[in-house]
Design an enzyme around this catalytic site. Sequence first.
Site, PDB file in Angstrom:
ATOM      1  N   ASN A   1      14.437  -1.162  40.694  1.00 50.71           N
ATOM      2  CA  ASN A   1      13.670  -2.008  41.618  1.00 50.71           C
ATOM      3  C   ASN A   1      12.340  -1.328  41.917  1.00 50.71           C
ATOM      4  O   ASN A   1      12.020  -0.295  41.337  1.00 50.71           O
ATOM      5  CB  ASN A   1      14.484  -2.257  42.891  1.00 50.71           C
ATOM      6  CG  ASN A   1      14.843  -0.961  43.563  1.00 50.71           C
ATOM      7  OD1 ASN A   1      13.985  -0.266  44.081  1.00 50.71           O
ATOM      8  ND2 ASN A   1      16.120  -0.590  43.532  1.00 50.71           N
TER       9      ASN A   1
ATOM     10  N   ASP B   1      22.941  -2.686  43.803  1.00 53.31           N
ATOM     11  CA  ASP B   1      24.247  -3.208  44.202  1.00 53.31           C
ATOM     12  C   ASP B   1      25.180  -3.314  42.996  1.00 53.31           C
ATOM     13  O   ASP B   1      26.380  -3.487  43.155  1.00 53.31           O
ATOM     14  CB  ASP B   1      24.083  -4.588  44.851  1.00 53.31           C
ATOM     15  CG  ASP B   1      23.382  -4.482  46.194  1.00 53.31           C
ATOM     16  OD1 ASP B   1      23.650  -3.508  46.916  1.00 53.31           O
ATOM     17  OD2 ASP B   1      22.550  -5.349  46.513  1.00 53.31           O
TER      18      ASP B   1
ATOM     19  N   LYS C   1      20.476   2.821  21.427  1.00 50.43           N
ATOM     20  CA  LYS C   1      19.579   1.706  21.768  1.00 50.43           C
ATOM     21  C   LYS C   1      20.120   0.392  21.191  1.00 50.43           C
ATOM     22  O   LYS C   1      20.460   0.333  19.997  1.00 50.43           O
ATOM     23  CB  LYS C   1      18.186   2.006  21.207  1.00 50.43           C
ATOM     24  CG  LYS C   1      17.161   0.980  21.593  1.00 50.43           C
ATOM     25  CD  LYS C   1      15.796   1.332  21.030  1.00 50.43           C
ATOM     26  CE  LYS C   1      14.837   0.168  21.301  1.00 50.43           C
ATOM     27  NZ  LYS C   1      13.593   0.333  20.583  1.00 50.43           N
TER      28      LYS C   1
ATOM     29  N   ASP D   1      29.142   1.177  48.267  1.00 47.05           N
ATOM     30  CA  ASP D   1      28.132   1.076  49.321  1.00 47.05           C
ATOM     31  C   ASP D   1      28.071   2.410  50.090  1.00 47.05           C
ATOM     32  O   ASP D   1      28.985   2.752  50.848  1.00 47.05           O
ATOM     33  CB  ASP D   1      28.495  -0.085  50.266  1.00 47.05           C
ATOM     34  CG  ASP D   1      27.335  -0.443  51.166  1.00 47.05           C
ATOM     35  OD1 ASP D   1      26.702   0.483  51.711  1.00 47.05           O
ATOM     36  OD2 ASP D   1      27.053  -1.640  51.310  1.00 47.05           O
ATOM     37  N   ILE D   2      26.988   3.137  49.872  1.00 46.36           N
ATOM     38  CA  ILE D   2      26.863   4.489  50.464  1.00 46.36           C
ATOM     39  C   ILE D   2      26.844   4.395  51.992  1.00 46.36           C
ATOM     40  O   ILE D   2      27.601   5.083  52.690  1.00 46.36           O
ATOM     41  CB  ILE D   2      25.555   5.173  49.982  1.00 46.36           C
ATOM     42  CG1 ILE D   2      25.455   5.141  48.458  1.00 46.36           C
ATOM     43  CG2 ILE D   2      25.470   6.598  50.508  1.00 46.36           C
ATOM     44  CD1 ILE D   2      24.115   5.596  47.906  1.00 46.36           C
TER      45      ILE D   2
ATOM     46  N   PHE E   1      18.515   0.200  56.232  1.00 50.37           N
ATOM     47  CA  PHE E   1      17.372  -0.703  56.056  1.00 50.37           C
ATOM     48  C   PHE E   1      17.904  -2.013  55.502  1.00 50.37           C
ATOM     49  O   PHE E   1      18.925  -2.021  54.808  1.00 50.37           O
ATOM     50  CB  PHE E   1      16.353  -0.114  55.073  1.00 50.37           C
ATOM     51  CG  PHE E   1      15.281   0.699  55.742  1.00 50.37           C
ATOM     52  CD1 PHE E   1      15.533   1.991  56.143  1.00 50.37           C
ATOM     53  CD2 PHE E   1      14.024   0.159  55.975  1.00 50.37           C
ATOM     54  CE1 PHE E   1      14.554   2.743  56.776  1.00 50.37           C
ATOM     55  CE2 PHE E   1      13.031   0.899  56.595  1.00 50.37           C
ATOM     56  CZ  PHE E   1      13.292   2.192  56.999  1.00 50.37           C
TER      57      PHE E   1
ATOM     58  N   LYS F   1      24.103  -7.481  58.040  1.00 47.65           N
ATOM     59  CA  LYS F   1      24.226  -6.136  57.445  1.00 47.65           C
ATOM     60  C   LYS F   1      24.579  -5.103  58.517  1.00 47.65           C
ATOM     61  O   LYS F   1      25.396  -4.219  58.290  1.00 47.65           O
ATOM     62  CB  LYS F   1      22.927  -5.738  56.747  1.00 47.65           C
ATOM     63  CG  LYS F   1      22.856  -6.291  55.337  1.00 47.65           C
ATOM     64  CD  LYS F   1      21.636  -5.860  54.558  1.00 47.65           C
ATOM     65  CE  LYS F   1      21.624  -6.644  53.252  1.00 47.65           C
ATOM     66  NZ  LYS F   1      20.332  -6.756  52.621  1.00 47.65           N
TER      67      LYS F   1
ATOM     68  N   LYS G   1      28.127  -3.382  57.701  1.00 44.45           N
ATOM     69  CA  LYS G   1      28.094  -1.992  57.247  1.00 44.45           C
ATOM     70  C   LYS G   1      28.547  -1.040  58.352  1.00 44.45           C
ATOM     71  O   LYS G   1      28.856   0.106  58.096  1.00 44.45           O
ATOM     72  CB  LYS G   1      26.694  -1.628  56.761  1.00 44.45           C
ATOM     73  CG  LYS G   1      26.305  -2.428  55.509  1.00 44.45           C
ATOM     74  CD  LYS G   1      25.072  -1.888  54.837  1.00 44.45           C
ATOM     75  CE  LYS G   1      24.661  -2.795  53.686  1.00 44.45           C
ATOM     76  NZ  LYS G   1      24.748  -2.134  52.379  1.00 44.45           N
TER      77      LYS G   1
END
Length: 397
Positions: free
Chosen positions: A210, A279, A289, A306-307, A323, A337, A341
Amino acid sequence: MSSLTNKRIVLGVSGSIAAYKAPDIVRRLQDLGAEVRVILTQGGAQFITELSLQATSKNKVHDNLWDKEAELSMGHIELAKWADALLIAPASANTIANLTAGKACDLLSSVVLASDCPVLIAPAMNQQMYASNGVQDNLATLVQRGIQVIDPAHGAQACGDIGEGRLAESTEIAKQVGSMFLSTKLSGKKVLITLGATIEAIDPVRYLSNHSSGKMGMALADACIEAGAQVTLIIGNISTSISEPSKQIYASSAKQMYQSVMENIKDQDIFIACAAVSDYSVKNPKNHKIKKSNQVLTIELTPTKDILKDVCQLPQKPICIGFAAETQNLLENAQNKLKNKGCDAIILNDVSSADLGFKSDENAVVFIDHKSSIKLAKNSKQKLGRKIIEIINKKFL
Ligand code: PMT
């Protein structure tokens, strides 16, 4: 990291013979790592040229509240927002009186009124003027309002008098600006921060990732270091420089980041999950390759652990701040969230706009905990980082 690394200082130069020392003050602030922009008052311009200040600060000198071009974008408000601190050196008796009266009669006094950052003034004037009741009463009022006064030195003055009123030495002025940023609010506290993007290999040359640059996480780390904390960074893929002194651990994939966090979370007081963690990871990454073909290629993805959620479930969990990077239903998604979480607070940022969130130098966030939410308007990530740490300190420590 020097005491003014990444700090933006607006230096106001007002009408005193000591204004000729302003370029040296600019240099000493730069030596400590600051970026400096100068506001030159009409009085200051009688003693020092705009050109000298422009050459030393390497920035355009601002000298006019009525500059049509600058005010198109509300120049005085922009300068006020840009600054991490305002320093007025030398501060003449007239400028001190303007500040005390809350006047907006020139660019410098307007910027002071429009700013919420700390203000320091270094008075410089004739010893009799300095000792006068008028100046002393004004200084006392400014101190009461939270303005820091850098006391003038005693000695021979340009007018031939001997006494108190000489501008403090440039190194001393820069040192006092630097020490104002050093706080001990988080001293003795340990903070673990994840930052940057994770990389999930598809094959040896391709990956899923990302746009995270690591800038927001680094700004938070800087704010924690400034406040005296011991900082551990778990660093994904970033495109920003890393601050010393911090313990630095590199983790490329979501799996590595998970392991690194779990290995280092014990004894941490605060955990800030700023990294943009994938995720999903690729179920069967290839060792070679993948060859191009005309066939549709399907890549199977499998959810990552999920840390943040797992840290929140530790029996002796630290204060956990997550965040939420959202593009729609911002508040609702962030609140979900926060609940799902199990963290103490979640910081919502809208990542759908190019000038906020990912990669940009600025951000705008909402700090949401289980009782309230605080909106932090668009500002540099450095400034937001400090505000976020201040809020965490007030709410949870
Ligand atoms: O790095 P910059 O370019 O400065 O950009 C900053 C930022 C936009 C990346 C940052 O401000 C931000 O929003 N970081 C979180 C990005 C994210 O992954 O958000 P999320 O809504 O998908 O995840 C929610 C929270 O769970 C985050 O704290 C994330 O770190 C955490 N998470 C997510 C997945 C996972 N497997 N483990 C996690 O811990």
